[in-house]
Design a protein around this motif. Structure first.
Motif, PDB file in Angstrom:
ATOM      1  N   HIS A  64       3.677  -3.105   3.466  1.00  0.00           N
ATOM      2  CA  HIS A  64       4.985  -3.513   2.962  1.00  0.00           C
ATOM      3  C   HIS A  64       4.850  -4.540   1.841  1.00  0.00           C
ATOM      4  N   GLY A  65       5.974  -4.837   1.258  1.00  0.00           N
ATOM      5  CA  GLY A  65       6.000  -5.816   0.179  1.00  0.00           C
ATOM      6  C   GLY A  65       5.638  -5.198  -1.162  1.00  0.00           C
ATOM      7  N   PRO A  66       5.745  -5.989  -2.238  1.00  0.00           N
ATOM      8  CA  PRO A  66       5.389  -5.478  -3.574  1.00  0.00           C
ATOM      9  C   PRO A  66       3.889  -5.245  -3.689  1.00  0.00           C
ATOM     10  N   ALA A  67       3.518  -4.213  -4.411  1.00  0.00           N
ATOM     11  CA  ALA A  67       2.099  -3.880  -4.569  1.00  0.00           C
ATOM     12  C   ALA A  67       1.384  -4.937  -5.396  1.00  0.00           C
ATOM     13  N   THR A  68       0.248  -5.367  -4.913  1.00  0.00           N
ATOM     14  CA  THR A  68      -0.574  -6.320  -5.661  1.00  0.00           C
ATOM     15  C   THR A  68      -1.395  -5.580  -6.711  1.00  0.00           C
ATOM     16  N   PRO A  69      -1.947  -6.300  -7.710  1.00  0.00           N
ATOM     17  CA  PRO A  69      -2.795  -5.632  -8.709  1.00  0.00           C
ATOM     18  C   PRO A  69      -3.968  -4.884  -8.076  1.00  0.00           C
ATOM     19  N   GLU A  70      -4.516  -5.430  -6.997  1.00  0.00           N
ATOM     20  CA  GLU A  70      -5.646  -4.761  -6.341  1.00  0.00           C
ATOM     21  C   GLU A  70      -5.215  -3.426  -5.725  1.00  0.00           C
ATOM     22  N   LEU A  83       0.819  -1.216   0.000  1.00  0.00           N
ATOM     23  CA  LEU A  83       0.000   0.000   0.000  1.00  0.00           C
ATOM     24  C   LEU A  83       0.853   1.266   0.000  1.00  0.00           C
ATOM     25  N   ARG A  84       2.003   1.211   0.641  1.00  0.00           N
ATOM     26  CA  ARG A  84       2.823   2.426   0.733  1.00  0.00           C
ATOM     27  C   ARG A  84       3.408   2.813  -0.629  1.00  0.00           C
ATOM     28  N   GLU A  85       3.472   1.873  -1.559  1.00  0.00           N
ATOM     29  CA  GLU A  85       3.982   2.191  -2.892  1.00  0.00           C
ATOM     30  C   GLU A  85       2.937   2.908  -3.736  1.00  0.00           C
ATOM     31  N   SER A  86       1.707   2.421  -3.704  1.00  0.00           N
ATOM     32  CA  SER A  86       0.664   2.991  -4.560  1.00  0.00           C
ATOM     33  C   SER A  86      -0.095   4.132  -3.904  1.00  0.00           C
ATOM     34  N   ALA A  87      -0.236   4.078  -2.588  1.00  0.00           N
ATOM     35  CA  ALA A  87      -1.013   5.115  -1.883  1.00  0.00           C
ATOM     36  C   ALA A  87      -0.319   5.427  -0.563  1.00  0.00           C
ATOM     37  N   PRO A  88       0.822   6.128  -0.604  1.00  0.00           N
ATOM     38  CA  PRO A  88       1.600   6.366   0.625  1.00  0.00           C
ATOM     39  C   PRO A  88       0.843   7.152   1.685  1.00  0.00           C
ATOM     40  N   ARG A  89       0.005   8.117   1.272  1.00  0.00           N
ATOM     41  CA  ARG A  89      -0.757   8.875   2.268  1.00  0.00           C
ATOM     42  C   ARG A  89      -1.758   7.975   2.982  1.00  0.00           C
ATOM     43  N   ARG A  96      -2.768  -1.529  -6.714  1.00  0.00           N
ATOM     44  CA  ARG A  96      -2.444  -0.537  -7.748  1.00  0.00           C
ATOM     45  C   ARG A  96      -3.678   0.257  -8.172  1.00  0.00           C
ATOM     46  N   ALA A  97      -4.851  -0.291  -7.932  1.00  0.00           N
ATOM     47  CA  ALA A  97      -6.087   0.426  -8.264  1.00  0.00           C
ATOM     48  C   ALA A  97      -6.382   1.555  -7.286  1.00  0.00           C
ATOM     49  N   LEU A  98      -5.567   1.685  -6.236  1.00  0.00           N
ATOM     50  CA  LEU A  98      -5.796   2.717  -5.216  1.00  0.00           C
ATOM     51  C   LEU A  98      -5.145   4.048  -5.558  1.00  0.00           C
ATOM     52  N   ARG A  99      -4.563   4.155  -6.733  1.00  0.00           N
ATOM     53  CA  ARG A  99      -3.790   5.355  -7.066  1.00  0.00           C
ATOM     54  C   ARG A  99      -4.589   6.665  -7.081  1.00  0.00           C
TER      55      ARG A  99
END
Length: 482
Positions: free
Chosen positions: A427-433, A355-361, A435-438
């Motif tokens: 943490h960890g790599p962003a899942t496809p789900e 989550l921190r990769e796609s939507a850090p806030r 990535r939709a949080l952008r």
């Protein structure tokens, strides 16, 4: 109905909720100043409300419409007004599928009436009426705007709460029949009931309030209701509806049956610790976001019950600030969980990493809410848990010291499952789900979240915001004990 008119209705509901919230803020300034903050003289009743509205309701039956507010109920009244306003505002642009936004906003306002009325009622029959007002609106919110299994969850909710309602009615009738009055000003601290009647009444009231809170082991309706409820439904349910049970136990249970309440203290303490431990252990095995937050409420309500069980001033204060902290923090958690689930299409922790990769806030806000809920010092969640453990220690004896130690272990387990949650989601790599949080956080979301964030910090730094006027009414509630 055309969408424009539907949206206008939601705006009107939000304005009505805003006016109600503003009215709750002026209550301390509206009380009579010639008596100061309280008027606790030697002849004063155990409860001396700041404001008191009292007139005959059904004279033939001796029923009175009696409302009042004091330091015990006032923070909960403000919390209810705030969360209702935030939820109504949230519906202006975010109406879950299942029905019209106008109907949802109207139900939220009806829920507000029932909850605030419960916190203000100073007559047992009136308390019961307001307590029951919330039943059908919450059922409709879950069944009308919830998830795929919403109808089953709504039925489970209503069956449990109806059973609790029957027990509450029996308890109220038992008290009124012997005392000859339902007025809490007369009943509290006056020892108007025999020991046998107190035991019967307290048992009935305890079971009724345990269902509503809910307290372990009568909690099983809660995870399903939270999982299926829409975001605003979960926020209201966790933020204020659960508090009706713990508030009722303090105001009514301890107030009208103090002898029985004190005698039951060790048993209540045991069930409180079991709730803390089992709730935490279940959370360690949960992989659905909203269910995890729901089960965490079982543990947090366990700390509230532990404070009540000590039957001391510091214990009751722990319960009161624990109620407020839980409403603020868990309300924020459910807002965030709803946003994550709505945008990603899943609540599974296994599908929400990175989550921190796609939507850090959003990840930062979730981290803040989680560490607040685990009881980090300086945030609101710390005081209720700390006070409850201290109250158990001060109760003395090996039994209460053991309960205090086990509760502290439960606090450590709470930290463990929230840290596990953050590790899996952020943490960890962003899942496809994920990535939709952008998409950026919307303005209405900031409006709903910001007050809860600020108050979580404020209450954590200045607990007197909740506790400053609680000492005198708490001593009044405990006055009837031997």
């Amino acid at each position: 109905m055309p969408s424009g008119r539907d949206r206008a209705a939601r705006v009107v509901a939000t304005v009505a909720a805003a006016l109600t919230f503003l009215l709750t803020l002026v209550i301390p300034f509206a009380r009579p100043t010639e008596f100061g903050w309280f008027d606790y003289g030697p002849e004063a009743p155990a409860i001396t409300p700041w404001l008191d509205l009292h007139f005959d309701w059904v004279p033939a039956l001796g029923l009175a419409f009696h409302l009042g507010v004091d330091g015990v109920s006032y923070p909960l009244v403000v919390l209810t007004g705030l969360l209702t306003l935030l939820c109504c505002a949230y519906t202006i642009k975010k109406v879950p599928a299942g029905g019209s936004g106008r109907a949802l906003a109207a139900l939220l306002l009806v829920l507000e009436v029932g909850v605030i009325g419960t916190f203000l009622a100073l007559d047992l029959i009136l308390f019961f009426v307001f307590f029951e007002i919330v039943l059908l609106p919450m059922y409709a919110v879950i069944a009308g705007w919830g998830g795929p299994d919403r109808r089953a969850a709504a039925r489970k909710f209503v069956l449990y709460t109806l059973a609790g309602s029957v027990l509450l009615l029996l308890g109220v009738v038992t008290v009124v029949a012997e005392a000859g009055t339902g007025d809490l000003l007369e009943l509290t601290g006056a020892s108007m009931l025999s020991r046998t009647t107190q035991t019967i009444a307290f048992t009935l009231l305890l079971l009724a309030f345990a269902v509503k809170a809910p307290l372990w082991p009568l909690h099983t309706w809660l995870p399903d209701a939270h999982t299926e409820a829409p975001t605003v439904g979960s926020v209201i349910l966790a933020g204020v509806l659960l508090k009706m049970g713990t508030y009722g136990l303090i105001r009514v249970g301890l107030g009208v049956a103090p002898d029985a309440a004190e005698a039951a203290g060790p048993v209540l303490g045991l069930f409180a610790v079991l709730a803390i431990l089992f709730g935490s252990l279940i959370c360690l095995r949960q992989y659905e976001l909203k269910r995890l937050i729901a089960y965490s409420s079982v543990g947090h309500m366990g700390f509230v019950l532990l404070g009540i069980a000590t039957f001391t001033e510091i214990g009751i204060q722990a319960a009161l600030i624990g109620n407020i902290a839980h409403g603020l923090i868990t309300g924020l958690l459910f807002f965030l969980a709803g946003t994550i689930k709505d945008r990603s299409g899943t609540g599974s922790l296994n599908q929400l990493s990175g989550l921190r990769e796609s939507a850090p806030r959003l990840a930062g806000l979730l981290g803040f809410a989680a560490i607040a809920s685990l009881g980090l010092p300086g945030l609101a969640g710390f005081w209720g848990e700390a006070f409850a453990v201290v109250a158990a220690v001060r109760a003395g004896g090996p039994y209460w010291l053991t309960l205090a130690a086990l509760a502290a272990v439960g606090g450590a387990l709470t930290a463990a499952y929230f840290l596990r949650l953050l590790r899996q989601v952020t943490h960890g790599p962003a899942t496809p789900e994920v990535r939709a949080l952008r998409p950026a956080i919307a303005g209405v979301e900031w409006f709903a979240w910001a007050p809860l964030i600020v108050l979580t910090l404020a209450v954590g730094l200045v607990p007197a915001l909740v506790l400053s006027d609680t000492s005198a009414p708490i001593l009044g509630l405990l006055a009837g004990a031997p």
